[in-house]
Design an enzyme around this catalytic site. Structure first.
Site, short mmCIF file in Angstrom:
data_model
loop_
_atom_site.label_atom_id
_atom_site.label_comp_id
_atom_site.label_asym_id
_atom_site.label_seq_id
_atom_site.Cartn_x
_atom_site.Cartn_y
_atom_site.Cartn_z
N ASN A 267 0.82 -1.21 0.00
CA ASN A 267 0.00 0.00 0.00
C ASN A 267 0.86 1.26 0.00
OD1 ASN A 267 -2.64 -0.93 -0.16
ND2 ASN A 267 -2.86 -1.20 2.03
N GLU B 67 -6.08 -7.37 5.37
CA GLU B 67 -5.55 -8.21 4.30
C GLU B 67 -5.65 -9.69 4.64
OE1 GLU B 67 -1.82 -6.94 6.66
OE2 GLU B 67 -3.86 -6.24 6.31
#
Length: 309
Positions: free
Chosen positions: A181, A217
């Site tokens: 990210n 995640e």
């Protein structure tokens, strides 16, 4: 999202009324007929109809009594019920609505009114089902969410207790996802999660094998009736399938592409044992996968799960 054909249960002790309603509504869904309250309760439990049209005045038990029994069961309490009545009393209508009826149709039947009211309540039932399904799906990945996972775990745990068959529970984590990210942005990260969810789902071939978004995640995979060798094969296939997506990940120290780590436990639940303990064991195996290099599967077979204290 699959659209199911609605089922309409018509309950009336008069054969002529059943025939009229069947002819009026047969284009709107599958019609099931009952001639008394006892049959209505049996068919409602077995068929789980979308809508019930039920006469109030019946010989063995009246419509109000049947509705009360329907509302007492978790399996039937959400079924929409419309009363059929020749009564003109506002008190009777008020009583039915307070018991949980959704509407009334009056005898003698007016075809257009019956069709319009039934159509309205079938559409409302369809919308309720869609909302319920959406509430059980993860908004980002469109796979079942943690709420649905908890329900599924309870069901499969109980099945394993009853049948003695093993249950595999696996925790999945995207390797170095925070670094991904940071490097590529959250929009790209979201796309990665969607692609991983899709490819994990594609590896699960049996109807009861499912993957869930656990949070962030992390994903959770449930494999009912699966022993260690079978689970190892399926979960290693999941690992390889994600790697084969070839999604660039420059910040990963494991691979130049996005990978996942998996930890799982295989258990044979017994009455009184805790599914939470199995989840904890799967999480510990996930930690082992990460500690020993990531992009791999670690499984522990548990002959017994610690009982709930």
């Amino acid at each position: 999202m699959q659209v199911e054909t609605p089922t309409i249960l018509i309950v009336d002790d008069e054969k002529s009324s059943r025939k009229i309603l069947n002819d009026l509504l047969k284009e709107k869904g599958k019609i099931v007929l009952a001639k008394n309250g006892t049959q209505a309760l049996e068919l409602a439990a077995a068929q789980r109809p979308t809508l019930i049209l039920m006469d109030i005045l019946m010989p063995d038990m009246n419509g109000f009594q049947v509705l009360e029994k329907l509302k007492q069961s978790d399996d039937t309490k959400h079924i929409a019920v419309m009363f059929i009545t020749a009564l003109g009393s506002h008190n009777d209508e008020t009583k039915g609505l307070r018991l949980g009826a959704c509407d009334y149709v009056h005898k003698p039947f007016h075809a257009e009114i019956v069709q319009a009211r039934v159509g309205t309540h079938l559409e409302l039932a369809k919308q309720r089902r869609m909302l319920e399904e959406l509430a059980n799906l993860d908004a980002l990945t469109s796979i079942p969410n943690r709420r649905q996972l908890e329900k599924k775990l309870d069901i499969e745990w109980a099945n394993s207790v009853r049948t003695g068959e093993p249950l595999a529970i696996a925790m999945v984590d995207v390797d170095f996802f925070k670094l991904y990210n940071d490097e590529y942005g959250h929009a790209s990260g979201d796309n990665v999660l969607r692609r991983i969810a899709n490819i994990l789902e594609a590896q699960l071939k049996r109807p009861r094998d499912l993957v869930y978004r656990y949070g962030g995640e992390e994903f959770c995979i449930i494999l009912p009736d699966t022993e260690s060798t079978g689970a190892q094969h399926i979960l290693e296939t999941c690992c390889k399938s994600v790697e084969s997506l070839n999604i660039e990940h420059r910040e990963s120290t494991v691979s130049p592409v996005v990978t996942i780590s998996i930890g799982a436990c295989i258990c044979a639940p017994k009455a009184g044992e805790s599914v939470e303990k199995a989840l904890q064991q799967a999480d510990q195996q996930l930690y082992q996968s990460k500690r020993q290099g990531r992009n791999q599967v670690h499984i522990k077979t548990l002959p017994e799960i610690e009982s709930v204290s």
